[in-house]
Design a protein around this motif. Sequence first.
Motif: not given
Length: 389
Positions: A192-208
């Motif tokens: 659960a922790t990894a999924l929530r963190a990844t949503a944020g990091s992926w968004g920042r990396a892609h500007g989405v």
Amino acid sequence: MTSRTVTLLDVARAAGVSKSTVSDALQGSGRVAEATRDRVRAVAEELGYRPNSAARRLRRASTGAVGLHLPATATRLDYYMNLAFGAVERAQEDGLDMVLLAPSGAAGGRIASRVDGLLVIDPEPGDSAVPGLLDAGVPVVTGERYLGPATGPSGAVVCDNAASLTALLDHVTERGARRPALLAPSGSSAWATALRATAGSWGRAHGVAVTLRTVPFAATPAEAEAATRALLAADPAVDAVICAPDGSAPGVLRAATALGRKVGATSASSACGTTSASSASEASGGNGRNGGSARSESGRSGSAGPGRPGGAAAAVGPMSAGLLVASCVDGTATRGAEPPVTAVDLRPAAYGRACAELLCDILADRAAPDTVRRHSWSLETRASTGSPG
């Protein structure tokens, strides 16, 4: 010390600790500080110490069984049942029975008298039974890492959960999504922790900006449906919903149908044809830069800069627009849905086998304590994301 067999006492004297501390450190049991554990193992290796397996079996009679602890929600989830079957099958290959422990757990000492080792799957720091299991005095292997403060396990088998969600987000954007959302699991497990963190990091990396909605760790289809309805009502421009909990995808599909959203299609191509990147940026007041991150549950979001997927999506909003649907966990609910749902196949039966195999290897001295092994997954693309089923 090459003229005779190196003993535990030799290691204890060289490391400056007690004989029992050496024993606990080398077996991965007891309350031993990580620095002490590392020092003892280094000294043992330097001296050439080799454990006497026969003596170990005499000191502690084998029970011929290992224990399996699953999350309390496991009984109604396909994933954990398949995992358990895989673990049982692998344990039997080493002549060990598998004892399924009650979700509430039991005192570590009582369990240690009945089993030779333990499997603890998806351990939650908030699960009151886990600390006692980890400190039961027998080797423990966890399925996923334990993020709590108790004594660490003897070994772990882990999946790259960040990579699996990244693959899903990449896939839906490649299929045309510009406003992805994640129904993220609650709780503090490693998954659960990894999924929530990844949503944020992926968004920042892609500007989405990835919209986050938190749902129960084992959300039912009805709970997923309610969450999806609320999500799409708050932000009709969302054009892809990735649901995390096992078995919840049919609820997302029901919500899409009720709201007139066509699953498996997006409006990205038509939106991109009518709204240029520069005009989208100007309309948003952007300057070509975006700090895209996971969006809050309020449904508000920033816009993306020129050339970013989020910029074109600002023009999309009708509830009749298409919707891509995907799941973080594959199973009968995703494969049998209409349309079939794109999902990450975590291969639960193979995962259960891998966990049991590591425990068997530690018990038989084929693997060192604190061994961490990786488990692979695959992305299964289906019609719910516009991919061939």
